[in-house]
Write a protein that holds these residues in place. Structure first.
Motif, mmCIF file in Angstrom:
data_model
loop_
_atom_site.group_PDB
_atom_site.id
_atom_site.type_symbol
_atom_site.label_atom_id
_atom_site.label_comp_id
_atom_site.label_asym_id
_atom_site.label_seq_id
_atom_site.Cartn_x
_atom_site.Cartn_y
_atom_site.Cartn_z
ATOM 1 N N LEU A 187 0.827 -1.207 0.000
ATOM 2 C CA LEU A 187 0.000 0.000 0.000
ATOM 3 C C LEU A 187 0.862 1.258 0.000
ATOM 4 O O LEU A 187 0.499 2.266 -0.609
ATOM 5 C CB LEU A 187 -0.923 -0.010 1.221
ATOM 6 C CG LEU A 187 -1.966 -1.120 1.262
ATOM 7 C CD1 LEU A 187 -2.748 -1.065 2.570
ATOM 8 C CD2 LEU A 187 -2.906 -1.023 0.074
ATOM 9 N N ALA A 188 2.004 1.213 0.682
ATOM 10 C CA ALA A 188 2.906 2.367 0.701
ATOM 11 C C ALA A 188 3.427 2.668 -0.700
ATOM 12 O O ALA A 188 3.537 3.832 -1.097
ATOM 13 C CB ALA A 188 4.065 2.119 1.658
ATOM 14 N N LEU A 189 3.756 1.631 -1.453
ATOM 15 C CA LEU A 189 4.222 1.823 -2.823
ATOM 16 C C LEU A 189 3.125 2.434 -3.685
ATOM 17 O O LEU A 189 3.367 3.366 -4.459
ATOM 18 C CB LEU A 189 4.669 0.482 -3.402
ATOM 19 C CG LEU A 189 5.199 0.504 -4.845
ATOM 20 C CD1 LEU A 189 6.482 1.331 -4.938
ATOM 21 C CD2 LEU A 189 5.456 -0.918 -5.340
ATOM 22 N N ILE A 190 1.902 1.940 -3.529
ATOM 23 C CA ILE A 190 0.776 2.466 -4.305
ATOM 24 C C ILE A 190 0.512 3.928 -3.950
ATOM 25 O O ILE A 190 0.348 4.777 -4.834
ATOM 26 C CB ILE A 190 -0.475 1.606 -4.050
ATOM 27 C CG1 ILE A 190 -0.272 0.194 -4.616
ATOM 28 C CG2 ILE A 190 -1.716 2.250 -4.670
ATOM 29 C CD1 ILE A 190 -1.358 -0.782 -4.222
ATOM 30 N N MET A 191 0.462 4.230 -2.654
ATOM 31 C CA MET A 191 0.175 5.601 -2.237
ATOM 32 C C MET A 191 1.315 6.544 -2.589
ATOM 33 O O MET A 191 1.086 7.727 -2.840
ATOM 34 C CB MET A 191 -0.102 5.644 -0.730
ATOM 35 C CG MET A 191 -1.471 5.129 -0.329
ATOM 36 S SD MET A 191 -2.814 5.947 -1.218
ATOM 37 C CE MET A 191 -2.525 7.674 -0.791
ATOM 38 N N MET A 192 2.538 6.046 -2.608
ATOM 39 C CA MET A 192 3.669 6.874 -3.029
ATOM 40 C C MET A 192 3.471 7.359 -4.464
ATOM 41 O O MET A 192 3.651 8.539 -4.772
ATOM 42 C CB MET A 192 4.969 6.087 -2.883
ATOM 43 C CG MET A 192 6.223 6.805 -3.350
ATOM 44 S SD MET A 192 6.639 6.406 -5.074
ATOM 45 C CE MET A 192 7.197 4.723 -4.909
ATOM 46 N N VAL A 193 3.081 6.439 -5.342
ATOM 47 C CA VAL A 193 2.874 6.802 -6.747
ATOM 48 C C VAL A 193 1.704 7.764 -6.891
ATOM 49 O O VAL A 193 1.799 8.786 -7.583
ATOM 50 C CB VAL A 193 2.642 5.541 -7.598
ATOM 51 C CG1 VAL A 193 2.349 5.921 -9.048
ATOM 52 C CG2 VAL A 193 3.846 4.627 -7.535
ATOM 53 N N ILE A 194 0.593 7.460 -6.230
ATOM 54 C CA ILE A 194 -0.598 8.315 -6.352
ATOM 55 C C ILE A 194 -0.317 9.714 -5.824
ATOM 56 O O ILE A 194 -0.720 10.715 -6.432
ATOM 57 C CB ILE A 194 -1.782 7.675 -5.609
ATOM 58 C CG1 ILE A 194 -2.197 6.369 -6.295
ATOM 59 C CG2 ILE A 194 -2.966 8.638 -5.547
ATOM 60 C CD1 ILE A 194 -3.283 5.611 -5.571
ATOM 61 N N SER A 195 0.376 9.809 -4.691
ATOM 62 C CA SER A 195 0.669 11.127 -4.119
ATOM 63 C C SER A 195 1.604 11.929 -5.026
ATOM 64 O O SER A 195 1.481 13.150 -5.135
ATOM 65 C CB SER A 195 1.280 10.970 -2.722
ATOM 66 O OG SER A 195 2.545 10.331 -2.784
ATOM 67 N N GLU A 196 2.528 11.241 -5.709
ATOM 68 C CA GLU A 196 3.428 11.939 -6.627
ATOM 69 C C GLU A 196 2.696 12.374 -7.891
ATOM 70 O O GLU A 196 3.020 13.415 -8.475
ATOM 71 C CB GLU A 196 4.617 11.043 -6.973
ATOM 72 C CG GLU A 196 5.577 10.852 -5.816
ATOM 73 C CD GLU A 196 6.691 9.862 -6.121
ATOM 74 O OE1 GLU A 196 7.625 9.752 -5.305
ATOM 75 O OE2 GLU A 196 6.622 9.189 -7.171
ATOM 76 N N LEU A 197 1.727 11.595 -8.317
ATOM 77 C CA LEU A 197 0.909 12.008 -9.460
ATOM 78 C C LEU A 197 0.114 13.266 -9.132
ATOM 79 O O LEU A 197 -0.105 14.118 -9.991
ATOM 80 C CB LEU A 197 -0.049 10.884 -9.860
ATOM 81 C CG LEU A 197 0.564 9.651 -10.534
ATOM 82 C CD1 LEU A 197 -0.484 8.557 -10.685
ATOM 83 C CD2 LEU A 197 1.162 10.010 -11.888
ATOM 84 N N PHE A 198 -0.307 13.376 -7.856
ATOM 85 C CA PHE A 198 -1.142 14.511 -7.462
ATOM 86 C C PHE A 198 -0.323 15.748 -7.099
ATOM 87 O O PHE A 198 -0.628 16.857 -7.545
ATOM 88 C CB PHE A 198 -2.025 14.122 -6.269
ATOM 89 C CG PHE A 198 -2.839 15.260 -5.731
ATOM 90 C CD1 PHE A 198 -4.009 15.651 -6.365
ATOM 91 C CD2 PHE A 198 -2.433 15.956 -4.603
ATOM 92 C CE1 PHE A 198 -4.752 16.716 -5.886
ATOM 93 C CE2 PHE A 198 -3.161 17.014 -4.110
ATOM 94 C CZ PHE A 198 -4.336 17.398 -4.760
ATOM 95 N N ALA A 199 0.713 15.564 -6.285
ATOM 96 C CA ALA A 199 1.420 16.723 -5.731
ATOM 97 C C ALA A 199 2.924 16.595 -5.846
ATOM 98 O O ALA A 199 3.653 17.165 -5.047
ATOM 99 C CB ALA A 199 1.026 16.917 -4.266
ATOM 100 N N GLY A 200 3.398 15.875 -6.850
ATOM 101 C CA GLY A 200 4.827 15.649 -6.943
ATOM 102 C C GLY A 200 5.541 16.637 -7.844
ATOM 103 O O GLY A 200 4.972 17.148 -8.810
ATOM 104 N N THR A 201 6.777 16.894 -7.506
ATOM 105 C CA THR A 201 7.675 17.662 -8.372
ATOM 106 C C THR A 201 8.858 16.811 -8.796
ATOM 107 O O THR A 201 9.698 17.255 -9.566
ATOM 108 C CB THR A 201 8.181 18.923 -7.640
ATOM 109 O OG1 THR A 201 8.830 18.545 -6.419
ATOM 110 C CG2 THR A 201 7.021 19.861 -7.330
#
Length: 251
Positions: A187-201
């Motif tokens: 789940l951490a890997l999944i949320m890492m990707v989703i959070s970077e898609l939303f608010a990543g630089t």
């Protein structure tokens, strides 16, 4: 190990089918592997062959993932053990836990972004919220499953409440706690990707988004394949650690 022959068989079939179809949206594995090598693994030996893109994106992603997972693990295990050993506390917080775990974590990313006013804080908050539930629930279940005789024996020997948790409850609950931690890694890997898609630089998710916007299909598939490999490696390493920690139970 003798079952790993199936993996190259699947890759060979995939290669043949995609070359036969000749669809730009579905490149063959050889093209994806070449793009992965070009993007991340063709740098100088001084960097362990990592490219500038890998240093700028892969390493920060892993740092965010493990930081969020560690925070969620610490909070989930501590709260779960304390709640699991108190029937009254469990009765009060059980509805809140069931409500919280039912909320899709990606939907809260805009709220975290407004509240925390920062991309890194938003990403960590999203990872922690998405990861903490399996750790918390498994820790509660593990703490409740400790036999009464073990607790009474610890009391007879004069162990304090903190000593009971460390020396009796945590070892007894370890299998279920570790099962929750293992699930939470994915789940951490999944949320890492989703959070970077939303608010990543930066990060793998951000790089995936940029590849989609530039219609670089091999790079999109390369990022997806990299995430799959990372998930497999992280899970395999955790299984090794889990077997070592629980070896005393099999002795």
């Amino acid at each position: 190990m003798n079952r790993f022959w199936f993996v190259p068989l699947v890759v060979a079939v995939w290669e043949a089918l995609t070359r036969f179809q000749d669809d730009l949206d579905f490149p063959p594995p050889s093209t994806i592997a070449a793009r992965m090598h070009e993007l991340w693994f063709s740098g100088p030996a001084a960097r362990l062959f990592l490219t500038d893109a890998a240093v700028a994106n892969l390493l920060p992603s892993l740092a965010r993932m493990f930081t969020g997972w560690t925070l969620a693990a610490a909070a989930g295990v501590l709260a779960g053990i304390l709640i699991g050993r108190s029937r009254t506390a469990l009765d009060y917080v059980a509805p809140l836990i069931q409500f919280g775990r039912s909320v899709p974590p990606p939907l809260l990313l805009p709220f975290f972004f407004v509240l925390l006013q920062g991309s890194l804080a938003t990403q960590l908050a999203g990872i922690v919220f998405g990861v903490v539930w399996p750790v918390l629930l498994n820790s509660i279940d593990g703490a409740r499953s400790v036999e009464v005789l073990q607790i009474e024996t610890a009391r007879v020997f004069g162990l304090s409440r903190a000593e009971q948790i460390v020396r009796v409850i945590l070892p007894a609950a370890a299998p279920k706690v570790l099962a929750g931690l293992r699930l939470s890694l994915s789940l951490a890997l999944i949320m890492m990707v989703i959070s970077e898609l939303f608010a990543g630089t930066d990060g793998i998710g951000y790089q995936l988004l940029q590849a989609q916007r530039s219609f670089d299909t091999p790079a999109v598939w390369a990022a997806i394949a990299l995430l799959g490999l990372l998930g497999y490696l992280v899970n395999s390493l955790f299984v090794l650690v889990e077997r070592r920690l629980l070896g005393w139970q099999r002795a």
